[in-house]
Design an enzyme around this catalytic site. Structure first.
Site, PDB file in Angstrom:
ATOM      1  N   GLN A 123       0.829  -1.202   0.000  1.00  0.00           N
ATOM      2  CA  GLN A 123       0.000   0.000   0.000  1.00  0.00           C
ATOM      3  C   GLN A 123       0.866   1.255   0.000  1.00  0.00           C
ATOM      4  OE1 GLN A 123      -2.183  -0.833   3.577  1.00  0.00           O
ATOM      5  NE2 GLN A 123      -0.307  -1.128   4.739  1.00  0.00           N
ATOM      6  N   GLU A 198       1.872  -7.752  11.987  1.00  0.00           N
ATOM      7  CA  GLU A 198       1.712  -6.621  11.073  1.00  0.00           C
ATOM      8  C   GLU A 198       2.207  -7.040   9.698  1.00  0.00           C
ATOM      9  OE1 GLU A 198       0.965  -3.661   8.972  1.00  0.00           O
ATOM     10  OE2 GLU A 198       0.491  -3.281  11.094  1.00  0.00           O
ATOM     11  N   GLY A 230      -1.693 -11.587   8.845  1.00  0.00           N
ATOM     12  CA  GLY A 230      -2.436 -11.872  10.063  1.00  0.00           C
ATOM     13  C   GLY A 230      -3.389 -13.038   9.917  1.00  0.00           C
ATOM     14  N   ASP A 248      -6.890  -4.800  14.683  1.00  0.00           N
ATOM     15  CA  ASP A 248      -6.735  -3.363  14.445  1.00  0.00           C
ATOM     16  C   ASP A 248      -6.401  -3.162  12.975  1.00  0.00           C
ATOM     17  OD1 ASP A 248      -6.311  -0.674  14.589  1.00  0.00           O
ATOM     18  OD2 ASP A 248      -4.464  -0.790  15.765  1.00  0.00           O
ATOM     19  N   TYR A 317     -12.224  10.232  11.541  1.00  0.00           N
ATOM     20  CA  TYR A 317     -12.720   9.141  10.713  1.00  0.00           C
ATOM     21  C   TYR A 317     -13.975   9.590   9.968  1.00  0.00           C
ATOM     22  CZ  TYR A 317      -9.583   5.741  12.898  1.00  0.00           C
ATOM     23  OH  TYR A 317      -8.481   5.043  13.322  1.00  0.00           O
TER      24      TYR A 317
END
Length: 381
Positions: A123, A198, A230, A248, A317
Protein backbone atom coordinates in the site's frame (compact mmCIF):
# COMPACT_ATOMS: atom_id res chain seq x y z
CA UNK A 1 11.37 -8.55 22.15
CA UNK A 2 11.43 -11.12 19.40
CA UNK A 3 11.03 -10.02 15.78
CA UNK A 4 9.96 -12.60 13.24
CA UNK A 5 9.89 -11.75 9.53
CA UNK A 6 7.64 -13.72 7.23
CA UNK A 7 7.71 -11.19 4.39
CA UNK A 8 9.48 -12.22 1.23
CA UNK A 9 12.03 -9.43 1.52
CA UNK A 10 12.74 -10.36 5.14
CA UNK A 11 13.72 -6.81 6.01
CA UNK A 12 12.19 -4.63 8.68
CA UNK A 13 14.69 -3.11 11.05
CA UNK A 14 16.93 -0.40 9.64
CA UNK A 15 20.15 0.94 11.04
CA UNK A 16 20.27 4.14 13.07
CA UNK A 17 16.63 4.93 12.41
CA UNK A 18 17.13 5.38 8.65
CA UNK A 19 14.48 4.35 6.17
CA UNK A 20 15.63 1.30 4.13
CA UNK A 21 17.17 2.19 0.79
CA UNK A 22 14.28 0.92 -1.29
CA UNK A 23 13.46 4.30 -2.72
CA UNK A 24 12.41 6.09 0.46
CA UNK A 25 14.65 9.10 0.99
CA UNK A 26 14.34 12.20 3.15
CA UNK A 27 10.66 11.64 3.77
CA UNK A 28 9.92 11.50 0.05
CA UNK A 29 9.08 8.75 -2.38
CA UNK A 30 10.46 8.78 -5.92
CA UNK A 31 8.24 6.24 -7.60
CA UNK A 32 7.37 5.88 -11.21
CA UNK A 33 4.33 7.98 -10.46
CA UNK A 34 6.63 10.89 -9.77
CA UNK A 35 6.36 11.68 -6.04
CA UNK A 36 9.19 14.10 -5.28
CA UNK A 37 9.93 16.43 -2.38
CA UNK A 38 6.51 16.07 -0.81
CA UNK A 39 4.65 16.82 -4.05
CA UNK A 40 2.83 14.55 -6.42
CA UNK A 41 3.42 14.91 -10.15
CA UNK A 42 1.18 12.20 -11.57
CA UNK A 43 -0.03 11.97 -15.10
CA UNK A 44 -3.12 13.81 -13.95
CA UNK A 45 -0.96 16.77 -13.01
CA UNK A 46 -1.22 17.09 -9.22
CA UNK A 47 1.43 19.61 -8.15
CA UNK A 48 2.05 21.37 -4.85
CA UNK A 49 -1.35 20.46 -3.44
CA UNK A 50 -3.18 21.97 -6.45
CA UNK A 51 -5.10 19.80 -8.84
CA UNK A 52 -4.57 20.56 -12.54
CA UNK A 53 -6.43 17.68 -14.18
CA UNK A 54 -7.27 17.37 -17.80
CA UNK A 55 -10.73 18.50 -16.79
CA UNK A 56 -9.23 21.87 -16.06
CA UNK A 57 -9.10 22.45 -12.28
CA UNK A 58 -6.65 25.33 -11.83
CA UNK A 59 -5.93 27.67 -8.92
CA UNK A 60 -9.16 26.98 -7.10
CA UNK A 61 -11.39 27.37 -10.18
CA UNK A 62 -13.04 24.72 -12.27
CA UNK A 63 -13.17 24.89 -16.07
CA UNK A 64 -15.07 21.73 -17.00
CA UNK A 65 -16.71 21.10 -20.30
CA UNK A 66 -20.02 21.72 -18.55
CA UNK A 67 -19.08 25.35 -18.17
CA UNK A 68 -17.65 25.77 -14.66
CA UNK A 69 -15.57 28.95 -14.91
CA UNK A 70 -14.42 31.50 -12.34
CA UNK A 71 -16.82 30.35 -9.63
CA UNK A 72 -19.94 30.07 -11.79
CA UNK A 73 -21.98 27.22 -13.24
CA UNK A 74 -23.50 27.82 -16.67
CA UNK A 75 -26.70 25.87 -17.31
CA UNK A 76 -28.11 24.93 -20.67
CA UNK A 77 -30.83 27.54 -20.20
CA UNK A 78 -28.23 30.28 -20.16
CA UNK A 79 -28.56 31.09 -16.46
CA UNK A 80 -25.48 31.27 -14.28
CA UNK A 81 -25.31 30.22 -10.64
CA UNK A 82 -22.70 31.99 -8.54
CA UNK A 83 -20.52 29.64 -6.49
CA UNK A 84 -19.93 31.44 -3.20
CA UNK A 85 -16.42 31.11 -1.85
CA UNK A 86 -15.18 28.93 -4.69
CA UNK A 87 -11.84 30.74 -4.78
CA UNK A 88 -11.07 29.26 -1.34
CA UNK A 89 -12.38 25.73 -1.93
CA UNK A 90 -9.16 24.28 -3.33
CA UNK A 91 -5.98 25.15 -1.48
CA UNK A 92 -2.38 24.00 -1.67
CA UNK A 93 -0.97 22.37 1.43
CA UNK A 94 -4.08 20.38 2.36
CA UNK A 95 -4.61 16.61 2.55
CA UNK A 96 -8.05 15.42 1.41
CA UNK A 97 -9.30 11.90 2.01
CA UNK A 98 -11.31 10.39 -0.84
CA UNK A 99 -12.53 6.80 -1.02
CA UNK A 100 -15.15 4.66 -2.71
CA UNK A 101 -16.15 3.62 0.83
CA UNK A 102 -17.44 7.14 1.50
CA UNK A 103 -18.48 8.48 -1.91
CA UNK A 104 -19.57 12.07 -2.30
CA UNK A 105 -17.65 13.41 0.66
CA UNK A 106 -14.09 14.05 1.80
CA UNK A 107 -12.24 15.03 4.95
CA UNK A 108 -9.41 17.54 4.76
CA UNK A 109 -6.53 18.49 7.04
CA UNK A 110 -3.96 21.23 6.65
CA UNK A 111 -0.49 19.78 6.17
CA UNK A 112 2.23 21.50 8.16
CA UNK A 113 5.02 19.16 7.06
CA UNK A 114 5.30 15.98 5.01
CA UNK A 115 7.29 13.54 7.13
CA UNK A 116 7.24 10.40 5.00
CA UNK A 117 5.76 9.25 1.72
CA UNK A 118 6.43 5.87 0.20
CA UNK A 119 4.98 2.74 -1.35
CA UNK A 120 5.37 -0.59 0.39
CA UNK A 121 4.74 -4.01 -1.08
CA UNK A 122 1.10 -3.63 -0.03
CA UNK A 123 0.00 0.00 0.00
CA UNK A 124 0.87 3.67 -0.17
CA UNK A 125 2.11 4.91 3.20
CA UNK A 126 2.19 8.57 4.19
CA UNK A 127 2.86 10.41 7.42
CA UNK A 128 2.46 14.15 7.81
CA UNK A 129 2.27 16.73 10.56
CA UNK A 130 -1.17 18.35 10.65
CA UNK A 131 -2.11 21.72 12.06
CA UNK A 132 -4.81 20.21 14.28
CA UNK A 133 -4.14 16.58 15.17
CA UNK A 134 -0.37 16.20 15.22
CA UNK A 135 1.14 13.37 13.18
CA UNK A 136 -1.29 11.70 10.78
CA UNK A 137 -0.76 8.24 9.27
CA UNK A 138 -2.54 7.38 6.02
CA UNK A 139 -2.62 4.10 4.10
CA UNK A 140 -3.73 4.19 0.48
CA UNK A 141 -4.98 7.73 1.09
CA UNK A 142 -7.18 6.84 4.08
CA UNK A 143 -6.47 8.19 7.56
CA UNK A 144 -5.56 5.38 9.95
CA UNK A 145 -4.49 7.22 13.05
CA UNK A 146 -3.83 10.73 14.30
CA UNK A 147 -1.50 11.42 17.18
CA UNK A 148 -3.82 13.83 18.97
CA UNK A 149 -7.24 12.62 17.80
CA UNK A 150 -7.02 8.85 17.52
CA UNK A 151 -6.99 7.91 21.19
CA UNK A 152 -10.77 7.22 21.38
CA UNK A 153 -10.40 4.52 18.73
CA UNK A 154 -7.37 2.92 20.36
CA UNK A 155 -8.63 3.01 23.93
CA UNK A 156 -11.98 1.52 22.95
CA UNK A 157 -10.65 -1.27 20.71
CA UNK A 158 -8.47 -2.43 23.61
CA UNK A 159 -10.54 -1.78 26.72
CA UNK A 160 -13.95 -2.86 25.43
CA UNK A 161 -12.80 -6.49 25.06
CA UNK A 162 -10.16 -6.66 27.80
CA UNK A 163 -12.43 -4.89 30.28
CA UNK A 164 -15.04 -7.58 29.66
CA UNK A 165 -13.00 -10.58 30.83
CA UNK A 166 -11.15 -11.19 34.09
CA UNK A 167 -7.36 -11.48 34.09
CA UNK A 168 -6.42 -11.47 30.38
CA UNK A 169 -3.03 -13.16 29.96
CA UNK A 170 -2.40 -14.06 26.31
CA UNK A 171 -3.44 -11.56 23.64
CA UNK A 172 -2.98 -11.31 19.88
CA UNK A 173 -3.01 -8.01 17.96
CA UNK A 174 -3.50 -8.19 14.20
CA UNK A 175 -2.36 -4.97 12.58
CA UNK A 176 -1.42 -2.12 14.86
CA UNK A 177 2.14 -1.87 13.56
CA UNK A 178 2.51 1.75 14.67
CA UNK A 179 2.13 0.69 18.30
CA UNK A 180 -0.81 2.66 19.71
CA UNK A 181 -2.82 -0.50 20.44
CA UNK A 182 0.11 -2.15 22.18
CA UNK A 183 0.61 1.00 24.26
CA UNK A 184 -2.91 0.68 25.67
CA UNK A 185 -2.67 -3.05 26.21
CA UNK A 186 0.34 -2.71 28.49
CA UNK A 187 -1.90 -1.12 31.12
CA UNK A 188 -3.00 -4.61 32.19
CA UNK A 189 -0.60 -6.13 34.73
CA UNK A 190 -2.07 -9.62 34.25
CA UNK A 191 -0.90 -9.85 30.63
CA UNK A 192 1.95 -12.30 30.13
CA UNK A 193 2.14 -12.64 26.34
CA UNK A 194 1.34 -10.27 23.45
CA UNK A 195 1.80 -11.29 19.81
CA UNK A 196 1.59 -8.53 17.19
CA UNK A 197 1.21 -9.48 13.54
CA UNK A 198 1.71 -6.62 11.07
CA UNK A 199 1.71 -7.34 7.35
CA UNK A 200 3.51 -4.16 6.31
CA UNK A 201 7.11 -3.74 7.45
CA UNK A 202 7.14 -0.12 6.28
CA UNK A 203 4.47 0.74 8.87
CA UNK A 204 6.76 -0.64 11.58
CA UNK A 205 9.70 1.30 10.11
CA UNK A 206 7.66 4.50 10.26
CA UNK A 207 6.87 3.79 13.91
CA UNK A 208 10.54 3.31 14.77
CA UNK A 209 11.50 6.52 13.00
CA UNK A 210 8.68 8.87 14.00
CA UNK A 211 7.04 7.28 17.07
CA UNK A 212 10.02 6.00 19.08
CA UNK A 213 8.06 6.16 22.35
CA UNK A 214 5.60 3.64 20.86
CA UNK A 215 8.15 1.47 19.08
CA UNK A 216 10.08 1.12 22.34
CA UNK A 217 7.26 -1.13 23.57
CA UNK A 218 8.17 -3.68 20.88
CA UNK A 219 11.17 -4.44 23.12
CA UNK A 220 8.99 -5.39 26.09
CA UNK A 221 9.87 -9.00 27.02
CA UNK A 222 6.20 -9.98 26.81
CA UNK A 223 5.95 -8.85 23.18
CA UNK A 224 6.65 -10.79 19.98
CA UNK A 225 6.44 -8.81 16.74
CA UNK A 226 5.66 -10.93 13.68
CA UNK A 227 5.98 -9.46 10.20
CA UNK A 228 3.51 -11.31 8.04
CA UNK A 229 -0.08 -12.06 7.09
CA UNK A 230 -2.44 -11.87 10.06
CA UNK A 231 -5.00 -14.22 8.55
CA UNK A 232 -2.36 -16.88 7.90
CA UNK A 233 -0.93 -16.44 11.40
CA UNK A 234 -4.30 -16.99 13.07
CA UNK A 235 -5.03 -20.02 10.92
CA UNK A 236 -1.78 -21.61 12.07
CA UNK A 237 -2.17 -20.62 15.75
CA UNK A 238 -2.53 -23.18 18.51
CA UNK A 239 -6.17 -23.95 19.26
CA UNK A 240 -7.53 -22.35 22.40
CA UNK A 241 -4.35 -20.36 23.03
CA UNK A 242 -5.47 -16.73 23.31
CA UNK A 243 -7.71 -15.02 25.85
CA UNK A 244 -8.35 -12.12 23.47
CA UNK A 245 -7.67 -11.19 19.86
CA UNK A 246 -7.81 -7.58 18.69
CA UNK A 247 -8.03 -6.90 14.96
CA UNK A 248 -6.73 -3.36 14.45
CA UNK A 249 -7.15 -3.40 10.69
CA UNK A 250 -7.67 -0.88 7.94
CA UNK A 251 -10.86 -0.85 5.84
CA UNK A 252 -12.09 -4.03 4.07
CA UNK A 253 -10.22 -3.32 0.85
CA UNK A 254 -6.66 -4.11 -0.16
CA UNK A 255 -4.52 -6.16 2.24
CA UNK A 256 -7.15 -6.08 5.02
CA UNK A 257 -9.99 -7.56 2.97
CA UNK A 258 -9.51 -11.12 4.27
CA UNK A 259 -9.86 -9.92 7.87
CA UNK A 260 -13.58 -9.28 7.38
CA UNK A 261 -14.57 -12.65 5.90
CA UNK A 262 -15.95 -15.82 7.47
CA UNK A 263 -12.85 -18.06 7.10
CA UNK A 264 -10.87 -15.54 9.12
CA UNK A 265 -13.46 -15.43 11.90
CA UNK A 266 -13.50 -19.23 12.00
CA UNK A 267 -9.73 -19.24 12.51
CA UNK A 268 -10.07 -16.59 15.23
CA UNK A 269 -12.69 -18.63 17.08
CA UNK A 270 -10.46 -21.70 16.96
CA UNK A 271 -7.47 -19.76 18.35
CA UNK A 272 -9.48 -18.41 21.32
CA UNK A 273 -9.99 -20.27 24.59
CA UNK A 274 -13.57 -21.04 25.72
CA UNK A 275 -15.06 -17.70 26.69
CA UNK A 276 -12.32 -15.87 24.80
CA UNK A 277 -13.10 -12.56 23.09
CA UNK A 278 -12.35 -10.80 19.83
CA UNK A 279 -12.75 -7.14 18.94
CA UNK A 280 -12.46 -5.94 15.37
CA UNK A 281 -12.85 -2.59 13.68
CA UNK A 282 -16.31 -2.52 12.09
CA UNK A 283 -16.84 0.65 10.06
CA UNK A 284 -19.44 3.44 10.38
CA UNK A 285 -23.19 3.03 10.88
CA UNK A 286 -23.76 6.13 8.72
CA UNK A 287 -22.06 4.76 5.62
CA UNK A 288 -21.47 1.04 5.88
CA UNK A 289 -24.56 -0.73 7.20
CA UNK A 290 -24.33 -3.20 4.32
CA UNK A 291 -20.78 -4.12 5.39
CA UNK A 292 -21.73 -4.22 9.07
CA UNK A 293 -24.68 -6.54 8.42
CA UNK A 294 -22.42 -8.95 6.54
CA UNK A 295 -19.83 -8.91 9.34
CA UNK A 296 -22.55 -9.57 11.91
CA UNK A 297 -23.98 -12.42 9.83
CA UNK A 298 -20.54 -14.04 9.59
CA UNK A 299 -19.91 -13.63 13.31
CA UNK A 300 -23.29 -15.06 14.35
CA UNK A 301 -22.55 -18.18 12.33
CA UNK A 302 -19.12 -18.61 13.92
CA UNK A 303 -19.19 -17.36 17.52
CA UNK A 304 -21.45 -19.31 19.86
CA UNK A 305 -21.01 -17.07 22.89
CA UNK A 306 -22.16 -13.50 22.33
CA UNK A 307 -22.07 -11.14 19.33
CA UNK A 308 -22.34 -7.39 19.88
CA UNK A 309 -21.82 -4.15 17.98
CA UNK A 310 -20.46 -1.03 19.69
CA UNK A 311 -19.50 2.40 18.41
CA UNK A 312 -17.69 5.53 19.45
CA UNK A 313 -16.67 8.94 18.18
CA UNK A 314 -13.36 9.62 16.43
CA UNK A 315 -13.01 13.12 14.96
CA UNK A 316 -10.81 12.18 12.00
CA UNK A 317 -12.72 9.14 10.71
CA UNK A 318 -15.46 9.36 8.06
CA UNK A 319 -18.72 10.64 9.64
CA UNK A 320 -16.84 11.09 12.92
CA UNK A 321 -17.68 7.63 14.27
CA UNK A 322 -16.31 4.10 14.10
CA UNK A 323 -17.76 0.75 15.10
CA UNK A 324 -16.48 -2.45 16.71
CA UNK A 325 -17.60 -6.06 16.57
CA UNK A 326 -17.21 -7.80 19.92
CA UNK A 327 -17.70 -11.56 20.01
CA UNK A 328 -16.99 -14.40 22.41
CA UNK A 329 -16.59 -18.12 22.01
CA UNK A 330 -18.74 -20.70 23.76
CA UNK A 331 -17.76 -21.13 27.39
CA UNK A 332 -17.82 -18.81 30.39
CA UNK A 333 -20.42 -16.12 29.72
CA UNK A 334 -19.13 -12.73 28.58
CA UNK A 335 -21.33 -9.67 29.11
CA UNK A 336 -19.64 -7.03 26.97
CA UNK A 337 -22.09 -4.35 28.06
CA UNK A 338 -21.08 -4.50 31.71
CA UNK A 339 -17.31 -4.50 32.23
CA UNK A 340 -15.96 -6.85 34.89
CA UNK A 341 -12.38 -5.64 34.57
CA UNK A 342 -12.66 -1.88 33.92
CA UNK A 343 -9.44 0.07 33.79
CA UNK A 344 -10.83 3.47 34.65
CA UNK A 345 -9.05 6.78 35.00
CA UNK A 346 -9.07 6.46 38.80
CA UNK A 347 -7.23 3.14 38.75
CA UNK A 348 -4.98 3.58 35.71
CA UNK A 349 -1.95 4.85 37.58
CA UNK A 350 -2.36 2.14 40.22
CA UNK A 351 -2.46 -0.66 37.65
CA UNK A 352 0.27 0.71 35.38
CA UNK A 353 2.87 3.42 35.05
CA UNK A 354 1.22 4.89 31.97
CA UNK A 355 -0.51 8.26 31.81
CA UNK A 356 -4.23 8.35 32.69
CA UNK A 357 -6.76 7.39 30.04
CA UNK A 358 -8.06 10.25 27.92
CA UNK A 359 -11.33 8.76 26.70
CA UNK A 360 -12.36 5.39 28.07
CA UNK A 361 -14.26 4.92 31.32
CA UNK A 362 -16.87 2.47 32.57
CA UNK A 363 -19.77 4.73 31.62
CA UNK A 364 -18.54 5.15 28.04
CA UNK A 365 -17.99 1.39 27.89
CA UNK A 366 -21.67 0.78 28.66
CA UNK A 367 -22.88 3.62 26.43
CA UNK A 368 -20.97 2.28 23.42
CA UNK A 369 -23.58 -0.45 22.98
CA UNK A 370 -26.55 1.95 22.86
CA UNK A 371 -27.38 2.33 19.17
CA UNK A 372 -29.62 4.74 17.25
CA UNK A 373 -32.98 3.23 16.36
CA UNK A 374 -32.21 2.81 12.65
CA UNK A 375 -28.96 0.99 13.37
CA UNK A 376 -30.44 -1.13 16.15
CA UNK A 377 -33.30 -2.35 13.99
CA UNK A 378 -30.97 -3.32 11.15
CA UNK A 379 -28.35 -4.95 13.36
CA UNK A 380 -30.82 -6.89 15.49
CA UNK A 381 -32.92 -8.06 12.55
Amino acid sequence: MEVISTNTNGSTIFKNGAIPMNGYQNGTSKHQNGHQNGTSEHRNGHQNGISEHQNGHQNGTSEHQNGHQNGTISHDNGNELQLLGSSNSIKPGWFSEFSALWPGEAFSLKVEKLLFQGKSDYQDVMLFESATYGKVLTLDGAIQHTENGGFPYTEMIVHLPLGSIPNPKKVLIIGGGIGFTLFEMLRYPTIEKIDIVEIDDVVVDVSRKFFPYLAANFSDPRVTLVLGDGAAFVKAAQAGYYDAIIVDSSDPIGPAKDLFERPFFEAVAKALRPGGVVCTQAESIWLHMHIIKQIIANCRQVFKGSVNYAWTTVPTYPTGVIGYMLCSTEGPEVDFKNPVNPIDKETTQVKSKLAPLKFYNSDIHKAAFILPSFARSMIES
